[in-house]
Design a protein around this motif. Structure first.
Motif, PDB file in Angstrom:
ATOM      1  N   GLU A 102      28.608  59.624  53.711  1.00 19.74           N
ATOM      2  CA  GLU A 102      28.871  58.307  53.147  1.00 19.74           C
ATOM      3  C   GLU A 102      27.945  58.009  51.983  1.00 19.74           C
ATOM      4  OE1 GLU A 102      28.562  56.028  56.824  1.00 19.74           O
ATOM      5  OE2 GLU A 102      30.691  55.533  56.646  1.00 19.74           O
TER       6      GLU A 102
ATOM      7  N   ALA B 187      29.087  59.914  49.002  1.00 18.05           N
ATOM      8  CA  ALA B 187      30.242  59.245  48.397  1.00 18.05           C
ATOM      9  C   ALA B 187      29.806  58.043  47.575  1.00 18.05           C
ATOM     10  CB  ALA B 187      31.229  58.825  49.482  1.00 18.05           C
TER      11      ALA B 187
ATOM     12  N   LYS C 110      34.441  58.565  44.424  1.00 20.59           N
ATOM     13  CA  LYS C 110      35.394  59.575  43.953  1.00 20.59           C
ATOM     14  C   LYS C 110      35.729  60.623  45.004  1.00 20.59           C
ATOM     15  CE  LYS C 110      33.973  59.091  39.121  1.00 20.59           C
ATOM     16  NZ  LYS C 110      33.342  59.763  37.950  1.00 20.59           N
TER      17      LYS C 110
ATOM     18  N   GLU D 184      36.912  61.996  60.170  1.00 21.32           N
ATOM     19  CA  GLU D 184      38.016  61.837  61.122  1.00 21.32           C
ATOM     20  C   GLU D 184      38.127  63.041  62.043  1.00 21.32           C
ATOM     21  OE1 GLU D 184      42.868  61.005  61.165  1.00 21.32           O
ATOM     22  OE2 GLU D 184      41.789  61.204  59.266  1.00 21.32           O
TER      23      GLU D 184
ATOM     24  N   ASP E  59      36.287  61.119  54.226  1.00 22.32           N
ATOM     25  CA  ASP E  59      36.975  60.517  55.368  1.00 22.32           C
ATOM     26  C   ASP E  59      37.648  61.569  56.236  1.00 22.32           C
ATOM     27  OD1 ASP E  59      36.173  58.006  54.591  1.00 22.32           O
ATOM     28  OD2 ASP E  59      38.089  57.459  53.659  1.00 22.32           O
ATOM     29  N   SER E  60      38.189  62.625  55.618  1.00 23.10           N
ATOM     30  CA  SER E  60      38.886  63.654  56.396  1.00 23.10           C
ATOM     31  C   SER E  60      37.922  64.402  57.309  1.00 23.10           C
ATOM     32  CB  SER E  60      39.607  64.637  55.462  1.00 23.10           C
ATOM     33  OG  SER E  60      38.691  65.447  54.745  1.00 23.10           O
TER      34      SER E  60
ATOM     35  N   ASP F 256      35.865  59.817  48.411  1.00 16.46           N
ATOM     36  CA  ASP F 256      36.103  59.095  49.663  1.00 16.46           C
ATOM     37  C   ASP F 256      37.125  59.787  50.553  1.00 16.46           C
ATOM     38  OD1 ASP F 256      34.284  57.244  48.907  1.00 16.46           O
ATOM     39  OD2 ASP F 256      35.681  55.588  48.626  1.00 16.46           O
ATOM     40  N   GLU F 257      38.231  60.247  49.981  1.00 13.57           N
ATOM     41  CA  GLU F 257      39.290  60.842  50.791  1.00 13.57           C
ATOM     42  C   GLU F 257      38.806  62.108  51.478  1.00 13.57           C
ATOM     43  OE1 GLU F 257      43.900  62.511  50.323  1.00 13.57           O
ATOM     44  OE2 GLU F 257      42.929  61.440  48.669  1.00 13.57           O
ATOM     45  N   ARG F 258      38.067  62.949  50.759  1.00 10.45           N
ATOM     46  CA  ARG F 258      37.537  64.172  51.335  1.00 10.45           C
ATOM     47  C   ARG F 258      36.530  63.854  52.447  1.00 10.45           C
ATOM     48  NH1 ARG F 258      36.891  69.653  50.138  1.00 10.45           N
ATOM     49  NH2 ARG F 258      34.825  70.528  50.562  1.00 10.45           N
TER      50      ARG F 258
END
Length: 377
Positions: A172, A175, A181, A191, A187-188, A183-185
């Motif tokens: 985090e 990020a 830029k 998760e 978050d994966s 965030d999606e990576r």
């Protein structure tokens, strides 16, 4: 990310920099090259505000050894890693990261002299940001005084040394540095870790304490010293998260502690895990090769339950990008009757999905059975 504050003008940055210098909470920039891109003010894990180029081209990782791999996991790049601690470099040389992103081995280790940070050598790398463990405030301050943004990262205060939670907090923060830029990576990855832990919890929900293995983590070891991990340390969290009982922590040991063989006999663990911070291999215990130490009396040795912790993207014991795999690997060793997946296939799938890398059978074996060289520095 919530901690990121966009700076609109260079004037705003300068005003903030001067204010910080006056309060002693300094956020400083390198004197050799002012960043030309947008900048962020992030809050590090010491609660300090640090001003950083949103796209730092040179980063340096000091005593916070695993962080260089966290940078890769978050950004999908190692090109920015200009320097790292020699201990980190040795792990990198023996990791899959060297195969996936070989630029990581271009990093310099010259800024570490006799275990200390040498500012003159550090300045030669021209770092845009320096990362250090938050407990080493002396080094963080020294680096900031040299005009280099320094970021403190926690290791043992995030959820009481939970390695997965710690790794997520580093993701985090990275990020934040990248201005959202990645965030999606990020978050994966987070998760996946949550999903794996939930799967393990659900599988083990009806297991009673008397049916859980009694676990000991051998953190550092030689013929002269036995150092184990206890409560409020990564060993405790890994053990409890995967259905084991931390016999060391339960006996009142905090953090790392040097013990003797008599204490090991008293604990008599069902399973011993050996980290990658020691050159010791399972056969050293199983075949009673250690001078002055008789491990043959220990239950784990007698039953062949001694395992070397794997090393993939980094060492699996501290916070790292392979944390979901560490959970699966430990859970299967702790409860082989409840987890029947093929761990080799799990590793291959994970590396394909998250690192876009096809592992060979030989590479999987090297992850699961790392050499002693990875512990040398």
């Amino acid at each position: 990310m919530k901690n990121t504050i966009k700076l609109i003008t260079a004037a705003a940055f300068f005003g903030m920099l001067m204010s910080a210098c006056g309060t002693g909470e300094g956020t400083q920039s390198t004197t050799e090259a002012q960043p030309s891109a947008d900048e962020n003010v992030i809050e590090d894990q010491l609660g300090r505000e640090v001003t950083i180029n949103e796209n730092p081209e040179n980063i340096v990782v000091g005593g916070i050894l695993p962080y260089f791999s966290t940078w890769y996991v978050a950004t999908d790049s190692t090109e920015e890693i200009a320097g790292m601690h020699p201990n980190s470099y040795n792990a990198a040389e023996n990791s899959m990261l060297a195969e996936i992103s070989p630029e990581v081995l271009d990093a310099s280790t010259d800024f570490v002299k006799n275990g200390e940070i040498n500012i003159e050598e550090l300045m030669k790398i021209n770092p845009h940001v320096y990362f250090e463990k938050e407990s080493d405030e002396k080094t963080l301050e020294k680096v900031a005084e040299a005009g280099i943004p320094s970021v403190g990262l926690q290791t043992n205060k995030v959820a009481d040394s939970d390695p997965l939670a710690t790794f997520n907090s580093w993701l985090e923060l990275t990020a934040d540095i990248k201005g959202g830029k990645v965030d999606e990576r990020v978050d994966s990855f987070m998760e996946e870790g949550s999903n794996v832990q939930n799967m393990i919890d659900d599988t083990l929900k009806d297991v009673k304490d008397e049916d859980k293995p009694r676990v000991l983590f051998l953190h550092k070891h030689s013929d002269k010293s036995i150092v184990v991990g206890g409560a409020n340390f990564f060993s405790e969290k890994w053990t409890e998260a995967t259905g084991g009982i931390d016999i060391v922590g339960d006996d009142g040991v905090e953090g790392m502690k040097e013990v003797n063989m008599e204490q090991v006999y008293e604990w008599d663990p069902d399973i011993i895990y050996i980290t990658n911070f020691t050159e010791t291999q399972p056969d050293d215990l199983l075949e009673d090769k250690v001078p002055g130490q008789d491990w043959s009396e220990v239950k784990a040795v007698q039953e062949g339950n001694v395992h070397k912790v794997p090393l993939g993207i980094y060492r699996w014991f501290p916070p790292n990008g392979d944390a979901p795999l560490m959970l699966k690997w430990l859970a299967q060793h702790n409860h082989p009757d409840k987890f029947d997946y093929d761990i080799k296939e799990e590793i291959k799938t994970y590396y394909k999905n998250f690192y876009d890398f096809e592992l060979s059978d030989e590479e999987v074996d090297s992850i699961l059975h790392p050499s002693s060289e990875a512990a040398k520095y």
